[in-house]
Scaffold this active site. Sequence first.
Site, PDB file in Angstrom:
ATOM      1  CB  ALA A  67      -1.470   0.069   0.910  1.00 21.51           C
ATOM      2  N   GLY A 112       1.018  -4.982   1.336  1.00 20.12           N
ATOM      3  CA  GLY A 112      -0.512  -4.955  -0.070  1.00 20.12           C
ATOM      4  C   GLY A 112      -0.220  -5.751  -1.431  1.00 20.12           C
ATOM      5  CD  GLU A 115      -2.238  -7.336   3.132  1.00 19.84           C
ATOM      6  OE1 GLU A 115      -2.016  -5.757   2.324  1.00 19.84           O
ATOM      7  OE2 GLU A 115      -2.903  -7.327   4.081  1.00 19.84           O
ATOM      8  CD  GLU A 135       1.767  -5.440   5.887  1.00 21.09           C
ATOM      9  OE1 GLU A 135       3.126  -6.464   6.349  1.00 21.09           O
ATOM     10  OE2 GLU A 135       0.843  -5.263   5.076  1.00 21.09           O
TER      11      GLU A 135
HETATM   12  N1  CAA Z   1       4.684   3.114  -0.802  1.00 22.51           N
HETATM   13  C1  CAA Z   1       5.067   4.051  -0.794  1.00 22.51           C
HETATM   14  N2  CAA Z   1       6.347   4.731  -1.988  1.00 22.51           N
HETATM   15  C2  CAA Z   1       6.984   3.479  -1.531  1.00 22.51           C
HETATM   16  C3  CAA Z   1       7.041   2.443  -1.247  1.00 22.51           C
HETATM   17  C4  CAA Z   1       5.481   1.753  -0.909  1.00 22.51           C
HETATM   18  N3  CAA Z   1       4.898   0.713  -0.381  1.00 22.51           N
HETATM   19  N4  CAA Z   1       7.717   1.347  -1.632  1.00 22.51           N
HETATM   20  C5  CAA Z   1       9.054   1.761  -2.152  1.00 22.51           C
HETATM   21  N5  CAA Z   1       8.050   3.745  -2.453  1.00 22.51           N
HETATM   22  C6  CAA Z   1       9.005   4.265  -2.823  1.00 22.51           C
HETATM   23  C7  CAA Z   1      10.167   4.919  -2.534  1.00 22.51           C
HETATM   24  O1  CAA Z   1       9.820   6.006  -1.748  1.00 22.51           O
HETATM   25  C8  CAA Z   1      11.266   5.319  -3.331  1.00 22.51           C
HETATM   26  O2  CAA Z   1      10.233   6.442  -3.545  1.00 22.51           O
HETATM   27  P1  CAA Z   1      11.343   7.876  -3.688  1.00 22.51           P
HETATM   28  O3  CAA Z   1      12.349   7.537  -5.008  1.00 22.51           O
HETATM   29  O4  CAA Z   1      10.278   9.380  -4.145  1.00 22.51           O
HETATM   30  O5  CAA Z   1      11.883   7.643  -2.876  1.00 22.51           O
HETATM   31  C9  CAA Z   1      10.305   4.494  -4.439  1.00 22.51           C
HETATM   32  O6  CAA Z   1       9.570   4.256  -3.829  1.00 22.51           O
HETATM   33  C10 CAA Z   1      12.071   3.369  -4.569  1.00 22.51           C
HETATM   34  O7  CAA Z   1      11.472   3.109  -3.661  1.00 22.51           O
HETATM   35  P2  CAA Z   1      13.101   2.396  -2.853  1.00 22.51           P
HETATM   36  O8  CAA Z   1      14.678   3.443  -3.254  1.00 22.51           O
HETATM   37  O9  CAA Z   1      13.152   2.340  -0.950  1.00 22.51           O
HETATM   38  O10 CAA Z   1      13.642   1.348  -3.618  1.00 22.51           O
HETATM   39  P3  CAA Z   1      14.870  -0.001  -3.091  1.00 22.51           P
HETATM   40  O11 CAA Z   1      15.406  -0.490  -4.322  1.00 22.51           O
HETATM   41  O12 CAA Z   1      16.017   1.260  -2.079  1.00 22.51           O
HETATM   42  O13 CAA Z   1      14.171  -0.709  -2.073  1.00 22.51           O
HETATM   43  C11 CAA Z   1      12.164  -1.989  -0.914  1.00 22.51           C
HETATM   44  C12 CAA Z   1      13.066  -1.188  -1.970  1.00 22.51           C
HETATM   45  C13 CAA Z   1      12.876  -3.516   0.124  1.00 22.51           C
HETATM   46  C14 CAA Z   1      10.372  -2.740  -1.754  1.00 22.51           C
HETATM   47  C15 CAA Z   1      11.464  -0.816  -0.201  1.00 22.51           C
HETATM   48  O14 CAA Z   1      10.986  -0.094  -1.267  1.00 22.51           O
HETATM   49  C16 CAA Z   1      10.386  -0.821   0.816  1.00 22.51           C
HETATM   50  O15 CAA Z   1      11.225  -1.181   2.037  1.00 22.51           O
HETATM   51  N6  CAA Z   1       8.953  -0.563   0.869  1.00 22.51           N
HETATM   52  C17 CAA Z   1       8.377  -0.735   1.463  1.00 22.51           C
HETATM   53  C18 CAA Z   1       8.073  -1.581   1.443  1.00 22.51           C
HETATM   54  C19 CAA Z   1       6.916  -2.105   2.587  1.00 22.51           C
HETATM   55  O16 CAA Z   1       6.786  -1.662   3.981  1.00 22.51           O
HETATM   56  N7  CAA Z   1       5.436  -2.298   1.953  1.00 22.51           N
HETATM   57  C20 CAA Z   1       4.466  -2.665   2.730  1.00 22.51           C
HETATM   58  C21 CAA Z   1       3.339  -0.977   2.708  1.00 22.51           C
HETATM   59  S1  CAA Z   1       2.305  -0.695   3.962  1.00 22.51           S
HETATM   60  C22 CAA Z   1       1.075  -2.371   4.038  1.00 22.51           C
HETATM   61  O17 CAA Z   1       0.728  -2.845   2.606  1.00 22.51           O
HETATM   62  C23 CAA Z   1      -0.440  -2.091   4.688  1.00 22.51           C
HETATM   63  C24 CAA Z   1      -1.027  -3.169   3.942  1.00 22.51           C
HETATM   64  O18 CAA Z   1      -1.399  -4.754   4.496  1.00 22.51           O
HETATM   65  C25 CAA Z   1      -2.774  -2.779   3.751  1.00 22.51           C
END
Ligand code: CAA
Length: 260
Positions: A67, A112, A115, A135
């Site tokens: 998400a 998400g 999911e 999460e």
């Molecule tokens: N939401 C918003 N933006 C996201 C995102 C997310 N879930 N995942 C990645 N991005 C964005 C980053 O912010 C970044 O944007 P900027 O360049 O503007 O900073 C861009 O995508 C590239 O990401 P990274 O620079 O972080 O890339 P990376 O290769 O270093 O890492 C990754 C990749 C490990 C996937 C890392 O991006 C990450 O950990 N993302 C979040 C994953 C996460 O926590 N997902 C769960 C979300 S909560 C959820 O989903 C709840 C639910 O059940 C409803």
Amino acid sequence: MTYQNLQIEETDGIVLITINREKALNALNKQTMQELRHFFGADGLEREGIKGVILTGAGEKAFVAGADIKEFMGLGDSGGQALAEYGQEVFFMVERFPHPVIAAVNGFALGGGCELAMACHLRIAGPNARFGQPEVNLGIIPGYGGTQRLIQYIGKTKAMELLLTADMIGADEALQLGLVNKVVEAGAEVEASRKMLQKIATKGPVAISKIIETVNAYFAVDQDGFQTEVSAFGATTRTADFVEGATAFVEKRKADFKGV
Ligand code: CAA
């Protein structure tokens, strides 16, 4: 509705949906969720002659990285619960879609994203696919069905571990655990999904829809799966497709199903 974040291409009844927010690793923001809802709750149901759907993410890095975390800021006291309710409703639409939906997982499928892949009927992964429910790193829990569907696929022991540690697993481990159906070469996820849908498209369409309904019934608390099977079996035996399928078998030829 005009799609902004979903790219939708239909070829011979197979719809390819690409979640197109590559810069945000295809994170599911509100607009994207609304578009998924529109497709699986209306547009996709109204399209004639659909044989199946492939869901994938734009670019080579991510299927869906979760998400949209940036949209979480300022959810307020009741916002989180509403977000989860909406997300679960949309993902149930995917799971209950009457035509097969395959997730072509071409990179990160986190939160998400994992999911969403789990709400699809089948999952085909590339070698760089990474699955996880991270999460707890954010101090929250999965809200789009992750705590429930992960157990359905990989069992409580491993699901509990992944949910508590936020560890990611790769494609091979996901295959071994039963989370994905197949691992294919990098870049071949969509074509492998298309091939599988083409094979399914040669079967009786009503039977395919009834399989989806009946398998889902196993997990529905308010349904008796065996009874659902009895009714669904009865429904398929009343179709013209059953007459055609049985006749084709006797005549030693390929069945020409019409979906009625
Ligand atoms: N939401 C918003 N933006 C996201 C995102 C997310 N879930 N995942 C990645 N991005 C964005 C980053 O912010 C970044 O944007 P900027 O360049 O503007 O900073 C861009 O995508 C590239 O990401 P990274 O620079 O972080 O890339 P990376 O290769 O270093 O890492 C990754 C990749 C490990 C996937 C890392 O991006 C990450 O950990 N993302 C979040 C994953 C996460 O926590 N997902 C769960 C979300 S909560 C959820 O989903 C709840 C639910 O059940 C409803």
